[in-house]
Structure formats: C-alpha cells, structure tokens
Design an enzyme around this catalytic site. Structure first.
Site, mmCIF file in Angstrom:
data_model
loop_
_atom_site.group_PDB
_atom_site.id
_atom_site.type_symbol
_atom_site.label_atom_id
_atom_site.label_comp_id
_atom_site.label_asym_id
_atom_site.label_seq_id
_atom_site.Cartn_x
_atom_site.Cartn_y
_atom_site.Cartn_z
ATOM 1 N N SER A 149 55.162 58.890 49.690
ATOM 2 C CA SER A 149 56.327 59.029 50.556
ATOM 3 C C SER A 149 57.613 58.726 49.802
ATOM 4 C CB SER A 149 56.163 58.145 51.795
ATOM 5 O OG SER A 149 57.162 58.405 52.739
ATOM 6 N N ASP A 301 62.588 63.069 52.837
ATOM 7 C CA ASP A 301 62.006 62.276 51.758
ATOM 8 C C ASP A 301 61.072 63.165 50.937
ATOM 9 O OD1 ASP A 301 59.984 62.551 53.604
ATOM 10 O OD2 ASP A 301 59.314 60.478 53.501
ATOM 11 N N ASP A 303 57.860 63.731 50.523
ATOM 12 C CA ASP A 303 56.752 64.489 51.094
ATOM 13 C C ASP A 303 57.112 65.165 52.408
ATOM 14 O OD1 ASP A 303 56.801 62.046 52.473
ATOM 15 O OD2 ASP A 303 54.675 62.160 52.947
ATOM 16 N N ASP A 305 58.167 64.134 55.445
ATOM 17 C CA ASP A 305 57.816 63.714 56.806
ATOM 18 C C ASP A 305 58.957 62.941 57.467
ATOM 19 O OD1 ASP A 305 57.522 61.355 55.355
ATOM 20 O OD2 ASP A 305 55.438 61.015 55.922
#
Length: 575
Positions: A149, A301, A303, A305
C-alpha cells in the site's frame, strides 16, 4: 551485542542448504557487521495484520522474501486443497509498482502451480481493486496481491483474498496461518508448472472498467462532464493503468495528469510518502490545479485503493478533504440518488468502521437504511456483504481514505471512488455549486463533525513493547475525565466488553476481538486508541461535533472544535 538463543536457532536454520547461497552469505555478513539488524530480521515471524502481511524486504523470518512468501503460499495451497477437495483450484495474482513486486509475484505463482493450482497472473502491475474484481470474474478460489500500500519504499506485502473477492477474515485467517506455521521451509515447492500459469491483461481490464462505470456513474450530462477540469496523480503507482481509461470512457475529457508522478516507480521519488492521507503527497497536483484553474484534484496511493481529494473552497482556494469528509459526501450523494430512483426499501445498508466519523450513522438514519459498523479494515465491510446476503449493500467507507461503491469489488477501490467523486463535482458545478459547498450543506443538515488522527511511530523490538505498554496503561488505569468532560462509556474490543458509567452497567460487544479502546465523553466526543495492524505505530482517533443553524456558522464551529481536539490531546498528554 548479545543475541538471544531463540533468534540464533532461527538464523541457523536459514544457513542450511534449504536456502540459496546468496541468502546464506547475506546472513553471515550480518552476523559480524549488523547484529542488531540480524536480530530484528529474525526475532519474530511476520504476521497477518489489518491489511494482510507487510514488512521490510530482506532475509529472515521477519522480512518479506521468497521464502516467507513461499511458505505463505505453500500453506495456503495446502489449505485450499483441504477446503475444496476434488475441485480444479484457481488463483488470481496481481502486484503493484513496488521494487521486487513482479519477481515476488512470479515466485508466488510458481509455488501455486507447483502444487497443481491454476494461476491467472497479471502480465503487468494492476490496481488492488482489479484483483478483487478478477477473483470473482474468473471464478477463482483465492487471490493474492503483492503490495505494501502506502508504506515506505523498503516495504512489500502479501494480501490474501477469498472466493467472494474480500480479504480473508476469521476464522479463515487463523486457519490459513495455522496451515502456514505447520510447515518447514523445506516443505515449499518452488518448481513451477508453467503450463498452469496463464497471463491475463486486456480481457479483465475491460471488464473491470465497464463494471466501474456501471457502479459509479449516474445521469450526469455530457456537457457537465466536459466542463469539469480534473487534475489527477497516481503518485508513481498502479492507478495510471485504470483511472485515465475509466474517466475517458465515462465522458470526462479534461483530465490533466501530473506527468512527473505518472511513471510507476517503487522509490516514489517525488514524495516523502506515497500516501494521499499526507497533504505533502498531493503538493504537485495542487500546484498544477492552481496553474490551470482545475476544479478538483484526485490522487491515489501505490496500489490504488486509497483516494485523496482536493476542491475549491468558498474563497476559490484549493483545500484538501479528509477521508471522513469524502466518505460522507459520496455516501450522501448515493443515498439521495437511490431515494430519487425509488430504490430505498429499508432493506439496504451502508458500511463504516469504529474509528470513522459517526456522521455516517446520521446519514443512515435520515435515509432509513442501516449503517453496519465494523473493525478497522475494509475486509470487515466486505464480510458484511457476505454475511447479510438478503440485504442490499450500497456503499461503505473508512476514515483512512478508503471507499467502496457497490459490491463488484470487495475492497476499498480508488478507481470507482474517483469516478464517483467526479460525478458529484460535475453535477455540483453544473448547478452553480461546488463539492465543498455540498459538504457545508451536509454540516448544516447533520451537524459539524471534526476528526483528527495522531500516529505515534515506535520502530523495532523496543517500539513494539512501548506500544503494548501504552495500551496496558490505558486498560489498567482507564481515564475517568478528559478535557473537563466525564467519560460516559468505554469500549474494549480486546475483551469484547464495554461499560456505561451513566447507568453503571457492563455490556458485551458483538464485534470480533481487536486491540482497540474507545472512550465516549458526555459532550459527544469520541477518542479511540489503536495500534496499527500494518505499521509500527499506535494511532489515536478523535471525533468531536456540534450543531449549527446556517453555513455562516461553520467557521466559528470549526474553530471551537479544533480547540476542543487540542485540549483533549493536551489532557491525554499526547503532545
């Protein structure tokens, strides 16, 4: 320095032929040159936390490497065979922009295939929500995404998804961990069966894009969409693979990408932290918005999400919204849309978390839907969808900039959230308003809510002990008064018990156990203490609120609430 025998025993295992020569050489060098780093690398095994397993990359049981991930995957393979005997097992695997994510993803694919499991491996980096979508779209039994993340560049991670597209939750998570811990490293099958590995890309991309548009777009006029000037940054992450295409197909033509941050890069060279929760991360996007007079800034961010949003305030200045604010704006819009379309029957629900704004409860009550509140982490909101199949899920969010529209994706999804927030902004602009003004009206209607978060970082072995001790102190010596306000209720999610001081009565908490404490004050303030499940931090969440009569009262109300939060922090000696 003295290294405990238990640590040395683990080190010696990693110096056997099970481990490659390069790993052994690195360990031997650490024994003489970096004994403290050696201890930190082996003093414990990496654990599954709020968002899967995350850690620093390197050698050792407390690091992300081919052996720790290989052991995870071998254990999960064994568990899948136990759960689904005589079935052709299938798994989808994705990875983000982080250093080594692609090679680690291939290691994971190799182990699954070596165990006779069919693997769908994305041919390049993809957003985490697309992996969640792909699990159900491809009828897989499980899914894996290699990501840490928004953690610093030295981190990577391993998130496990189940058949429903949501992350694993109790009791499965404990059962998977048990299957992993029962193994020796020598039990890992690394020899890939390449015939079982199928690379995927365009087919799933198009299905994910179409599903996103179906779930997160509404009857916004084509002219309104063209008139919205969007500034977008991927912060060197994976959303560049999805967001521009989704916005374009949805009819948004004025999308201005921050080019210096468009190239995926695991070192995140232009930001201190690739986290849209941090104001600094959106600095370049905000500057571009001022330069071109953009209406809205959106960023994700690594990734993809989490979603960051900035909009123009009543004075025309770009201001950042926090996760709670974007969550209530999007939820109120969706509930109003459902109401206009006559789709609210009283059998619908929205989702939130125990550390997010209580304003979600107010919205749910006003529209006659239920607000289900779970622990921190989107896996709990996804679990609501699975546990209550006879109720209709509308949307859910959490304070840490996560939001999920509909149930096609079963994790927080910045791709759909960006489209949704642009829809709201375009509609607002068309009627002479702004996203910010929509928020102000919600404050008039439901009260001004102000939230604040303090994260205290404590790294390494000693840091973990300090965090543990802070929670012990709060439990053994509970606060009776904060900032001159009596504590009227305490909830301890570790013991699943609460106490109502006003009625002098104890009660049970029907939510899975977690290391969380929540204090409620007599003026409606709420304070939550929670060690992070993914980072070496202890977090304190504050929520205060007051009622107002008109938009003109908001500034004074916010100043009073800011002062209240400041005094609470001082009273708890967290400065």
């Amino acid at each position: 320095m003295h290294i405990e025998q238990a640590v040395l025993d683990k080190v010696n295992v990693w110096l056997t032929p099970t481990f490659d020569e390069e790993t052994q050489k690195t360990i031997i060098k650490m024994m003489t040159s970096s004994p403290k780093e050696l201890e930190d690398s082996f003093y414990k095994n990496l654990e599954f936390g709020t968002g899967g397993m995350r850690g620093v990359m390197g050698v050792g049981t407390n690091r992300i490497n081919k052996y720790t991930l290989g052991k995870n995957t071998q254990g999960l393979s064994n568990y899948l065979k136990k759960c689904f005997p005589n079935e052709e097992l299938k798994v989808a695997i994705a990875y983000d922009c982080r250093n080594n994510s692609n090679t680690l993803a291939k290691v994971v694919a190799d182990v699954f295939s070596a165990n006779g499991i069919k693997v769908y491996l994305f041919s390049d980096m993809r957003p985490t929500p697309e992996l969640s979508f792909a699990v159900r779209y491809l009828n897989c039994h499980t899914g894996i995404v290699l990501t840490a993340s928004h953690n610093p560049p030295e981190y990577n991670g391993y998130k496990v998804y189940w058949q429903d597209g949501g992350q694993i939750v109790p009791p499965q998570d404990a059962e998977v961990i048990e299957a992993i811990e029962s193994l020796e490293y020598s039990d890992i099958s690394f020899n890939a069966n390449e015939n079982l590995i199928e690379y995927i890309d365009t087919l799933v991309d198009e299905a994910f894009r179409d599903s996103t548009i179906k779930n997160a777009s509404f009857n916004i006029s084509a002219e309104a969409k063209k008139n919205l000037k969007i500034v977008y940054t991927s912060l060197h992450g994976t959303s560049i693979k999805a967001v521009p295409g989704v916005l374009e197909k949805a009819g948004y033509t004025d999308v201005n990408i921050v080019e210096a941050q468009a190239e995926p890069n695991g070192n995140f060279p232009t930001v201190i932290s690739p986290n849209p929760e941090e104001p600094e991360a959106l600095t370049m996007a905000m500057e571009l918005a001022e330069k071109i007079q953009g209406d809205i800034v959106v960023g994700t961010d690594p990734d993809s999400d989490r979603l960051g949003v900035a909009v123009r305030n009543t004075e025309g200045k770009m201001v950042l919204l926090n996760g709670n604010q974007t969550m209530v704006i999007m939820t109120a819009f969706l509930l109003e849309q459902w109401k206009k379309e006559g789709k609210l029957t009283g059998n619908e629900f929205i989702g939130s978390t125990i550390v997010s704004t209580p304003m979600m409860l107010d919205l749910a009550e006003f529209y006659g839907v239920e607000c289900k509140v779970g622990l921190t982490g989107f896996k709990w909101i996804a679990k609501f969808i699975k546990d209550f199949p006879n109720q209709t899920y509308i949307a859910g969010g959490e304070e840490s900039f996560g939001y999920m529209v509909g149930d096609a994706v079963r994790d927080k999804d910045a791709v759909a959230a960006i489209l949704l927030v642009c829809e709201i902004a375009a509609q607002a602009k068309e009627k002479g308003s702004t996203l910010y003004e929509e928020l102000l009206q919600l404050y008039v209607d439901f009260g001004v809510y102000k939230e604040h978060l303090i994260s205290i970082t404590k790294k390494g072995i000693e840091g973990a002990k300090e965090i543990q001790q802070m929670m012990i102190e709060l439990r053994q010596n509970p606060l009776k008064e904060i900032n001159g306000q009596r504590v009227v209720c305490v909830e301890d999610y570790q013991s699943s018990k609460g106490f109502d001081f006003m009625n002098n009565s104890a009660f049970e908490i029907a939510i899975p156990k977690s290391d969380v404490l929540i204090y409620y004050l007599e003026d409606g303030s709420k304070i939550c203490a929670r060690p992070s499940g993914t980072e070496p931090k202890i977090k304190f969440y504050f929520s205060v609120n007051c009622q107002i009569d008109a938009v003109e009262d908001i500034m004074e109300a916010e100043n009073q609430l800011d002062l209240k939060i400041k005094n609470i922090i001082a009273g708890m000696q967290l400065n």
